[in-house]
Design a protein around this motif. Structure first.
Motif, mmCIF file in Angstrom:
data_model
loop_
_atom_site.group_PDB
_atom_site.id
_atom_site.type_symbol
_atom_site.label_atom_id
_atom_site.label_comp_id
_atom_site.label_asym_id
_atom_site.label_seq_id
_atom_site.Cartn_x
_atom_site.Cartn_y
_atom_site.Cartn_z
ATOM 1 N N ASN A 1 21.861 -26.200 39.378
ATOM 2 C CA ASN A 1 20.683 -27.038 39.132
ATOM 3 C C ASN A 1 19.425 -26.238 38.806
ATOM 4 N N ASP A 2 19.392 -24.991 39.228
ATOM 5 C CA ASP A 2 18.241 -24.138 38.927
ATOM 6 C C ASP A 2 18.770 -22.741 38.619
ATOM 7 N N LEU A 3 18.907 -22.442 37.334
ATOM 8 C CA LEU A 3 19.535 -21.190 36.938
ATOM 9 C C LEU A 3 18.679 -19.970 37.248
ATOM 10 N N THR A 4 17.400 -20.166 37.589
ATOM 11 C CA THR A 4 16.596 -19.014 37.996
ATOM 12 C C THR A 4 17.107 -18.430 39.310
ATOM 13 N N THR A 5 17.860 -19.218 40.074
ATOM 14 C CA THR A 5 18.441 -18.693 41.314
ATOM 15 C C THR A 5 19.495 -17.626 41.034
ATOM 16 N N CYS A 6 19.928 -17.498 39.789
ATOM 17 C CA CYS A 6 20.864 -16.430 39.438
ATOM 18 C C CYS A 6 20.222 -15.055 39.578
ATOM 19 N N ASP A 7 18.890 -15.020 39.763
ATOM 20 C CA ASP A 7 18.231 -13.756 40.113
ATOM 21 C C ASP A 7 18.848 -13.169 41.373
ATOM 22 N N ILE A 8 19.298 -14.032 42.270
ATOM 23 C CA ILE A 8 19.932 -13.575 43.508
ATOM 24 C C ILE A 8 21.187 -12.776 43.199
ATOM 25 N N LEU A 9 21.955 -13.218 42.204
ATOM 26 C CA LEU A 9 23.167 -12.496 41.811
ATOM 27 C C LEU A 9 22.813 -11.101 41.299
ATOM 28 N N PHE A 10 21.809 -11.026 40.425
ATOM 29 C CA PHE A 10 21.390 -9.727 39.897
ATOM 30 C C PHE A 10 20.930 -8.797 41.018
ATOM 31 N N GLU A 11 20.098 -9.308 41.908
ATOM 32 C CA GLU A 11 19.576 -8.484 43.008
ATOM 33 C C GLU A 11 20.703 -7.989 43.904
ATOM 34 N N SER A 12 21.677 -8.844 44.164
ATOM 35 C CA SER A 12 22.796 -8.472 45.038
ATOM 36 C C SER A 12 23.657 -7.385 44.397
ATOM 37 N N VAL A 13 23.919 -7.516 43.102
ATOM 38 C CA VAL A 13 24.701 -6.502 42.392
ATOM 39 C C VAL A 13 23.961 -5.174 42.391
ATOM 40 N N CYS A 14 22.662 -5.211 42.141
ATOM 41 C CA CYS A 14 21.852 -3.993 42.118
ATOM 42 C C CYS A 14 21.900 -3.275 43.466
ATOM 43 N N ARG B 1 36.092 -19.745 29.464
ATOM 44 C CA ARG B 1 36.578 -20.320 28.208
ATOM 45 C C ARG B 1 36.655 -21.846 28.230
ATOM 46 N N PRO B 2 36.966 -22.471 29.397
ATOM 47 C CA PRO B 2 36.980 -23.950 29.416
ATOM 48 C C PRO B 2 35.579 -24.565 29.461
ATOM 49 N N MET B 3 34.525 -23.727 29.304
ATOM 50 C CA MET B 3 33.116 -24.166 29.368
ATOM 51 C C MET B 3 32.724 -24.681 30.740
ATOM 52 N N ASN B 4 33.478 -24.311 31.775
ATOM 53 C CA ASN B 4 33.102 -24.667 33.134
ATOM 54 C C ASN B 4 31.952 -23.773 33.590
ATOM 55 N N PHE B 5 31.225 -24.217 34.617
ATOM 56 C CA PHE B 5 30.108 -23.418 35.135
ATOM 57 C C PHE B 5 30.674 -22.384 36.101
ATOM 58 N N ASN B 6 30.589 -21.132 35.716
ATOM 59 C CA ASN B 6 31.201 -20.054 36.489
ATOM 60 C C ASN B 6 30.326 -18.806 36.391
ATOM 61 N N PRO B 7 29.204 -18.753 37.125
ATOM 62 C CA PRO B 7 28.295 -17.605 36.999
ATOM 63 C C PRO B 7 28.909 -16.329 37.567
ATOM 64 N N HIS B 8 28.878 -15.272 36.791
ATOM 65 C CA HIS B 8 29.375 -13.972 37.238
ATOM 66 C C HIS B 8 28.635 -12.885 36.476
ATOM 67 N N ILE B 9 28.662 -11.682 37.018
ATOM 68 C CA ILE B 9 27.909 -10.564 36.462
ATOM 69 C C ILE B 9 28.865 -9.482 35.971
ATOM 70 N N HIS B 10 28.726 -9.117 34.695
ATOM 71 C CA HIS B 10 29.425 -7.954 34.151
ATOM 72 C C HIS B 10 28.500 -6.751 34.254
ATOM 73 N N VAL B 11 29.074 -5.614 34.585
ATOM 74 C CA VAL B 11 28.283 -4.385 34.737
ATOM 75 C C VAL B 11 28.926 -3.267 33.926
ATOM 76 N N ILE B 12 28.100 -2.542 33.177
ATOM 77 C CA ILE B 12 28.518 -1.303 32.524
ATOM 78 C C ILE B 12 27.821 -0.171 33.258
ATOM 79 N N PHE B 13 28.609 0.630 33.958
ATOM 80 C CA PHE B 13 28.105 1.577 34.959
ATOM 81 C C PHE B 13 28.407 3.006 34.515
#
Length: 380
Positions: free
Chosen positions: A118-131, A165-177
């Motif tokens: 409902n609020d995609l700005t909360t995906c900042d949490i995903l970025f911060e956690s990965v970092c 691929r099924p266009m489902n909502f599935n937020p995830h983070i790819h990292v090139i390290f």
């Protein structure tokens, strides 16, 4: 004679035919959860058809006129997304140091997806956690301290994908390290990364941040359930190789992960049919390699696309450590692309050169006499 070559495609046609009625019905919900939806849809509808203005070119030899219509640069436009992909890929390659890189995917269980939708700005949490996870694992034991004060400085790029691929909502983070860290100004090989530690640490850091953001009373039950159901942590690994997707160079890997950050949730080639009422589209499941065909009514199809629309000023591609744009730690380290090639590769990103390299035609070449046309004026 409006001789523009650009065609915005099926997605634009679907939105143009059905958006007014769709927006009238769902306006209240959209204005809350996707407030930029109407503006972005109007952009793609107006893309390259004269509504956004045009550059007028005139042939000095035969006075032929060419209208180069302005494009939308929108988040839902497949055509404009191609150029964004190329620009972002080149920008990342220019900063990559000449060393081996590792690809990682940080995923979360499906039960957590609705906390972000409902609020995609909360995906900042995903970025911060990965970092924080990668900084802490690069430095050994996890310490609750400012990550930028830690001894080893890793370098990595993070990419948010919100759909499968099924266009489902599935937020995830790819990292090139990068498999090196900078320690006291010197480059040091990072010989080992503990994926078990990555998985457990990522889960702990993410759940703690989500509990702080959403509140203990609301989130504590879900947090306890996650620890019970996932004793080994959340899945962190090279998901692309697990799905049988391999790359011979970092260039190919960057192009792949950037592509899903700069285009809508479905490629035009996967739309099989549109009859004005229904949309038939397809996808191949990575898990079992099975081919699926789906038929949606137009409103359901639009919902699938709109739920992945990112907010204004939200960065789906971010750089950290010595790859951060503000960092000067790796300025003197040999890069994948030498400085001598920067200027030439940048020149290829101009619209005329992009059309030439992509479609093998010179866009300002007069269709009558073959003379190069000149910019006469622009209209908006």
């Amino acid at each position: 004679n409006i001789n523009s070559y650009k065609n915005t495609g099926i997605v634009a046609n679907i939105l143009e035919d059905n958006w007014p009625k769709f927006y009238e019905i769902y306006k209240k919900q959209l204005d809350i959860i996707r407030p930029n939806a109407d503006v972005e849809v109007q952009k793609i509808i107006a893309c390259a058809n004269g509504k956004l203005g045009a550059s007028i070119y005139l042939c000095p030899n035969c006075n032929e006129i060419y209208f180069c219509h302005h494009t939308c640069k929108g988040r839902l436009c497949s055509s404009c997304g191609i150029k964004t992909q190329i620009i972002e890929t080149e920008s990342i390659l220019e900063r990559c140091i000449n060393c081996s890189h590792r690809h990682m995917t940080f995923t979360i269980p499906n039960i957590l997806n609705h906390w972000f939708i409902n609020d995609l700005t909360t995906c900042d949490i995903l970025f911060e956690s990965v970092c924080e996870t990668l900084y802490s694992v690069s430095n050994g034991k996890y310490k609750k301290t400012r990550i930028y004060n830690l001894k080893n400085k890793p370098g990595f790029f993070a990419f948010l994908h919100t759909f499968g691929r099924p266009m489902n909502f599935n937020p995830h983070i790819h990292v090139i390290f990068a498999e090196y860290v900078i320690n006291n100004g010197k480059l040091k090989k990072l010989t080992y990364l503990d994926y078990t530690a990555l998985s457990k640490r990522f889960m702990k850091i993410l759940l703690d941040k989500m509990e702080k953001f959403f509140g203990k009373k609301i989130f504590r039950g879900t947090k306890n359930q996650m620890y019970q159901n996932y004793p080994n942590g959340f899945y962190v690994n090279n998901k692309l190789e697990d799905d049988g997707i391999k790359f011979n160079s970092i260039d190919g890997l960057i192009k792949y992960v950037v592509r899903y950050c700069s285009r809508p949730a479905i490629a035009e080639s996967r739309i099989l049919d549109y009859d004005g009422k229904n949309v038939k589209w397809c996808y191949t499941d990575h898990k079992n390699n099975q081919y699926h065909e789906i038929t949606d009514d137009v409103f359901s199809f639009i919902k699938r696309i709109i739920k992945h629309l990112l907010p204004y000023n939200f960065k789906s591609i971010r750089s950290y450590g010595f790859y951060n744009k503000s960092s000067k730690l790796c300025d003197n380290i040999i890069k994948v692309i030498s400085k001598e090639k920067f200027k030439f590769k940048r020149s290829l990103l101009k619209w005329k050169n992009l059309i030439l390299t992509s479609f093998k035609r010179i866009p300002i070449k007069c269709p009558k006499c073959g003379h190069l046309m000149e910019l006469s004026f622009e209209v908006s």
